[in-house]
Scaffold this motif. Sequence first.
Motif, mmCIF file in Angstrom:
data_model
loop_
_atom_site.group_PDB
_atom_site.id
_atom_site.type_symbol
_atom_site.label_atom_id
_atom_site.label_comp_id
_atom_site.label_asym_id
_atom_site.label_seq_id
_atom_site.Cartn_x
_atom_site.Cartn_y
_atom_site.Cartn_z
ATOM 1 N N GLU A 183 0.836 -1.207 0.000
ATOM 2 C CA GLU A 183 0.000 0.000 0.000
ATOM 3 C C GLU A 183 0.867 1.252 0.000
ATOM 4 O OE1 GLU A 183 -3.374 1.736 -0.632
ATOM 5 O OE2 GLU A 183 -3.431 -0.399 -0.126
ATOM 6 N N ARG A 184 1.929 1.242 0.805
ATOM 7 C CA ARG A 184 2.837 2.395 0.871
ATOM 8 C C ARG A 184 3.566 2.574 -0.459
ATOM 9 N NH1 ARG A 184 2.236 6.533 3.005
ATOM 10 N NH2 ARG A 184 2.679 7.272 0.929
ATOM 11 N N PHE A 185 4.027 1.468 -1.037
ATOM 12 C CA PHE A 185 4.739 1.512 -2.317
ATOM 13 C C PHE A 185 3.820 2.057 -3.417
ATOM 14 C CE2 PHE A 185 6.286 -0.499 -6.260
ATOM 15 C CZ PHE A 185 7.602 -0.049 -6.251
ATOM 16 N N ARG A 186 2.579 1.569 -3.431
ATOM 17 C CA ARG A 186 1.617 2.025 -4.440
ATOM 18 C C ARG A 186 1.333 3.517 -4.289
ATOM 19 N NH1 ARG A 186 -3.669 2.975 -4.846
ATOM 20 N NH2 ARG A 186 -4.063 2.485 -2.660
ATOM 21 N N ARG A 187 1.174 3.980 -3.074
ATOM 22 C CA ARG A 187 0.874 5.396 -2.844
ATOM 23 C C ARG A 187 2.063 6.287 -3.162
ATOM 24 N NH1 ARG A 187 -2.678 5.059 2.775
ATOM 25 N NH2 ARG A 187 -4.517 4.114 1.843
ATOM 26 N N ASP A 188 3.264 5.784 -2.896
ATOM 27 C CA ASP A 188 4.463 6.551 -3.261
ATOM 28 C C ASP A 188 4.513 6.783 -4.769
ATOM 29 O OD1 ASP A 188 5.367 6.839 -0.712
ATOM 30 O OD2 ASP A 188 6.837 5.227 -0.803
ATOM 31 N N ARG A 189 4.210 5.740 -5.530
ATOM 32 C CA ARG A 189 4.249 5.848 -6.986
ATOM 33 C C ARG A 189 3.183 6.802 -7.496
ATOM 34 N NH1 ARG A 189 5.022 0.331 -10.187
ATOM 35 N NH2 ARG A 189 5.383 1.915 -11.776
ATOM 36 N N GLU A 190 2.052 6.874 -6.773
ATOM 37 C CA GLU A 190 0.964 7.760 -7.194
ATOM 38 C C GLU A 190 1.119 9.166 -6.633
ATOM 39 O OE1 GLU A 190 -2.530 5.797 -5.854
ATOM 40 O OE2 GLU A 190 -2.413 4.173 -7.350
ATOM 41 N N GLY A 191 2.145 9.363 -5.764
ATOM 42 C CA GLY A 191 2.373 10.680 -5.176
ATOM 43 C C GLY A 191 1.355 11.051 -4.115
ATOM 44 N N ALA A 192 0.750 10.036 -3.471
ATOM 45 C CA ALA A 192 -0.247 10.301 -2.433
ATOM 46 C C ALA A 192 0.445 10.827 -1.177
ATOM 47 C CB ALA A 192 -1.016 9.029 -2.100
ATOM 48 N N PRO A 193 -0.229 11.659 -0.387
ATOM 49 C CA PRO A 193 0.382 12.198 0.836
ATOM 50 C C PRO A 193 0.628 11.098 1.861
ATOM 51 C CG PRO A 193 -1.947 12.788 0.723
ATOM 52 C CD PRO A 193 -1.570 12.221 -0.617
ATOM 53 N N VAL A 194 1.674 11.301 2.695
ATOM 54 C CA VAL A 194 2.065 10.313 3.690
ATOM 55 C C VAL A 194 0.934 10.018 4.664
ATOM 56 C CG1 VAL A 194 3.577 9.947 5.682
ATOM 57 C CG2 VAL A 194 4.518 10.838 3.558
ATOM 58 N N GLU A 195 0.101 11.019 4.970
ATOM 59 C CA GLU A 195 -0.930 10.861 5.980
ATOM 60 C C GLU A 195 -1.898 9.725 5.676
ATOM 61 O OE1 GLU A 195 0.168 13.698 4.809
ATOM 62 O OE2 GLU A 195 1.053 14.511 6.640
ATOM 63 N N LEU A 196 -1.976 9.331 4.402
ATOM 64 C CA LEU A 196 -2.902 8.256 4.046
ATOM 65 C C LEU A 196 -2.421 6.897 4.537
ATOM 66 C CD1 LEU A 196 -3.902 9.248 0.411
ATOM 67 C CD2 LEU A 196 -5.309 9.384 2.456
ATOM 68 N N GLY A 197 -1.146 6.766 4.840
ATOM 69 C CA GLY A 197 -0.616 5.473 5.233
ATOM 70 C C GLY A 197 -0.337 5.381 6.713
ATOM 71 N N THR A 198 -1.273 5.759 7.546
ATOM 72 C CA THR A 198 -1.030 5.848 8.981
ATOM 73 C C THR A 198 -1.366 4.559 9.713
ATOM 74 O OG1 THR A 198 -3.253 6.651 9.416
ATOM 75 C CG2 THR A 198 -1.570 8.308 8.920
ATOM 76 N N ALA A 199 -0.872 4.476 10.957
ATOM 77 C CA ALA A 199 -1.161 3.329 11.808
ATOM 78 C C ALA A 199 -2.649 3.219 12.109
ATOM 79 C CB ALA A 199 -0.368 3.456 13.110
ATOM 80 N N ALA A 200 -3.377 4.330 12.020
ATOM 81 C CA ALA A 200 -4.818 4.289 12.279
ATOM 82 C C ALA A 200 -5.532 3.358 11.304
ATOM 83 C CB ALA A 200 -5.408 5.697 12.187
ATOM 84 N N GLU A 201 -5.026 3.258 10.084
ATOM 85 C CA GLU A 201 -5.645 2.361 9.105
ATOM 86 C C GLU A 201 -5.527 0.902 9.530
ATOM 87 O OE1 GLU A 201 -3.833 3.402 5.366
ATOM 88 O OE2 GLU A 201 -5.481 4.748 4.901
ATOM 89 N N VAL A 202 -4.438 0.565 10.212
ATOM 90 C CA VAL A 202 -4.287 -0.782 10.739
ATOM 91 C C VAL A 202 -5.310 -1.011 11.840
ATOM 92 C CG1 VAL A 202 -2.722 -2.420 11.855
ATOM 93 C CG2 VAL A 202 -1.829 -0.796 10.173
ATOM 94 N N ALA A 203 -5.468 -0.007 12.730
ATOM 95 C CA ALA A 203 -6.432 -0.116 13.824
ATOM 96 C C ALA A 203 -7.859 -0.255 13.312
ATOM 97 C CB ALA A 203 -6.325 1.106 14.739
ATOM 98 N N GLU A 204 -8.143 0.360 12.193
ATOM 99 C CA GLU A 204 -9.491 0.296 11.626
ATOM 100 C C GLU A 204 -9.741 -0.994 10.850
ATOM 101 O OE1 GLU A 204 -9.532 3.836 9.325
ATOM 102 O OE2 GLU A 204 -9.612 5.161 11.079
ATOM 103 N N GLY A 205 -8.725 -1.842 10.762
ATOM 104 C CA GLY A 205 -8.881 -3.122 10.087
ATOM 105 C C GLY A 205 -8.731 -3.052 8.582
ATOM 106 N N LYS A 206 -8.288 -1.896 8.054
ATOM 107 C CA LYS A 206 -8.187 -1.763 6.604
ATOM 108 C C LYS A 206 -7.119 -2.679 6.015
ATOM 109 C CE LYS A 206 -9.989 2.965 6.267
ATOM 110 N NZ LYS A 206 -9.696 4.348 5.841
ATOM 111 N N ARG A 207 -6.029 -2.903 6.761
ATOM 112 C CA ARG A 207 -4.976 -3.771 6.231
ATOM 113 C C ARG A 207 -5.445 -5.226 6.197
ATOM 114 N NH1 ARG A 207 -3.620 0.374 4.703
ATOM 115 N NH2 ARG A 207 -1.690 1.523 5.076
ATOM 116 N N GLU A 208 -6.206 -5.643 7.211
ATOM 117 C CA GLU A 208 -6.702 -7.024 7.240
ATOM 118 C C GLU A 208 -7.720 -7.283 6.127
ATOM 119 O OE1 GLU A 208 -6.983 -8.638 11.665
ATOM 120 O OE2 GLU A 208 -7.725 -6.591 11.512
ATOM 121 N N LYS A 209 -8.385 -6.245 5.676
ATOM 122 C CA LYS A 209 -9.377 -6.390 4.608
ATOM 123 C C LYS A 209 -8.754 -6.199 3.223
ATOM 124 C CE LYS A 209 -12.867 -4.440 7.713
ATOM 125 N NZ LYS A 209 -13.702 -3.242 7.991
ATOM 126 N N SER A 210 -7.491 -5.822 3.197
ATOM 127 C CA SER A 210 -6.819 -5.515 1.936
ATOM 128 C C SER A 210 -6.608 -6.767 1.086
ATOM 129 C CB SER A 210 -5.467 -4.854 2.238
ATOM 130 O OG SER A 210 -4.637 -4.850 1.118
#
Length: 445
Positions: free
Chosen positions: A329-356
Amino acid sequence: MADSVQGSGSTGVPPGADAGEASRPRKSSWKYIGPGIVVAATGVGAGDLVATLIAGSKFGYTLMWAAVIGCVVKIALAEATGRWHLSTGRTLFEGWRSLGQWTTWYFAVYVVIWGFIYGATAMSSSALPVVALFPDGPSLKFWAIVCGLAGLVFVWFNRYAVFEKVMTVLVGIMFVVVVYVAIRVGPSVGKSFAGLAPVLPDGSLLYTLGLIGGVGGTITMAAYGYWVNAKGMTNSSWMKVMRLDNRVAYLTTGIFVIAMLIVGAELLHSANLALTKGDRGLIDLGKVLEDRFGTVTSKLFLVGFFATSFSSLIGVWHGVSLMFADFVERFRRDREGAPVELGTAAEVAEGKREKSKYFRWYLLWLTFPPMALLWLDQPFGLVVVYGVLGAFFMPFLALTLLWLLNSSRTPGEWRNGILSNVLLAASGLLFVVLCVQQIIEVFNK
């Protein structure tokens, strides 16, 4: 309630709470303990227990002090990982990424090759005690595939909260069985305390370094911060809770290690018995226990052996898949130039990584391609690359944490103090020595 933690789907911040309330330090509480138990159970595999048994069988209680120091080293490493996640709100991979692209390439090669070899190893290790319990049943390959598929299905359809509960049960089984066996063999209290004095018998250096650095030290230590986030802890207000969780986990690991040293010292050292290296050494121990204490104790030990191996399997299936999903997810966002804030630990807490989908891709990678290795001898070149990459991971983890937690990437309040720097630097040096030793062993095979 301000302290509510519900695992996946919760950030640990209740609805309607303001930022001041969310950042107010939580009190240390036993009811939040969980991620540390998960990382300790995952890191302590059957091979680690055999290595500890062999150290006890060769040197008796003499290296007890090394096991204690090993627990302190692991507490420091896991605390540093958790502190990075909580103090910055960013995952460990984001921290590595900030150190340069070399970390991305290293992790990418490592996680692919390591996962391929480890998948077969974990499935075989989990199958060994099942075959020993049911010798007239199906083959080792059959049970290995069943264990791999069971881990896949369990992690695929459950989120962190259920995963943690099952891991806690498996740890409970491991703990009860190992301590029971240690008590059954009749430990010598006097010799145990004498073993706390730092002594190096002739020929014990490598065993000592292995005890300090090896047990409970794998890539899953890097997953600790992800499990902390998945529990619902996402900011520095959870620091005290995380530290209690971490200490309890590695004190538990210390008891495992000391109990296995006692078994090695009392049951094997005194009788001058040798074990097979690797996971099969525990099958040897099961036979020794049966001869000495009867079938019930032997069967109970094999159940504990299964709990040890299968907890490592599902721990890796979950934790390293979380890391891989965050990496992609971080690699993909880097290539797209997405802001760092989108890849936060909060996304893990929200279960987004487990649903990925990336989480599930790695789950499949851990399960199906490695099954081919159950029939084929592992190709020498692949084993060499796996051994070298694996040897470099723990120095990589220790030294990059030392770098991250002494830089402006970490808020000033949570940067390393003198004690943390000493422990991380010492562990980094230790793992470099173990790395060199392991590479030499790989090329000497």
